[in-house]
Write a protein that holds these residues in place. Structure first.
Motif, short mmCIF file in Angstrom:
data_model
loop_
_atom_site.label_atom_id
_atom_site.label_comp_id
_atom_site.label_asym_id
_atom_site.label_seq_id
_atom_site.Cartn_x
_atom_site.Cartn_y
_atom_site.Cartn_z
N LEU A 90 -4.94 1.61 -5.76
CA LEU A 90 -4.17 1.10 -4.62
C LEU A 90 -2.71 1.55 -4.68
O LEU A 90 -2.10 1.86 -3.65
N PHE A 91 -2.13 1.60 -5.89
CA PHE A 91 -0.73 2.04 -6.02
C PHE A 91 -0.55 3.46 -5.48
O PHE A 91 0.39 3.74 -4.74
N GLY A 92 -1.45 4.37 -5.84
CA GLY A 92 -1.37 5.75 -5.36
C GLY A 92 -1.53 5.84 -3.86
O GLY A 92 -0.87 6.63 -3.20
N LEU A 93 -2.42 5.01 -3.30
CA LEU A 93 -2.63 5.01 -1.86
C LEU A 93 -1.37 4.56 -1.12
O LEU A 93 -0.94 5.19 -0.15
N ILE A 94 -0.75 3.50 -1.60
CA ILE A 94 0.47 2.99 -0.95
C ILE A 94 1.60 4.01 -1.05
O ILE A 94 2.32 4.27 -0.07
#
Length: 119
Positions: A90-94
């Motif tokens: 999720l961190f990479g997506l955001i």
């Protein structure tokens, strides 16, 4: 340097091939020069005389070059992200959404200001 010997040999072989190709083409090629062959080629358009200083280019050429660099750098950042997408979760997506939104804000600004039109 022992592990790099094949790479060095391949570089030397490539350089020898380039030098040999240029030399052979200069020796074997036809030498029928005329004014049309010695004149500069500008995509089929008759060449125009240039001022002594080389002339001025419109700013749109430089803007297009800068836009190309911006979007090229965007692709450079997107490839590693796509490869490591599972690890970043999720961190990479955001982070990538924030990056892409920033790039598209710049793109819409240039589009709205007419930087993509060649009239």
């Amino acid at each position: 340097m022992h592990p790099y010997t094949p790479i060095l040999a391949l570089g030397v072989l490539a350089a020898l091939f380039v030098a040999g190709s240029i030399t052979v083409s200069a020796l074997v090629g036809p030498k029928r020069y005329n004014r049309a062959k010695l004149d500069s080629y500008e995509c089929g358009i008759e060449p125009t005389p240039q001022p002594v200083g080389g002339g001025r280019f419109p700013v749109k050429y430089y803007i297009t070059a800068m836009l190309f660099i911006v979007f090229d750098i965007e692709i450079v950042f997107l490839y590693p992200w796509a490869v490591a997408f599972d690890q970043m979760a999720l961190f990479g997506l955001i982070e990538m959404v924030i990056f892409i939104v920033t790039v598209f804000i710049a793109y819409s600004y240039v589009w709205r200001r007419g930087g993509l039109e060649w009239d």
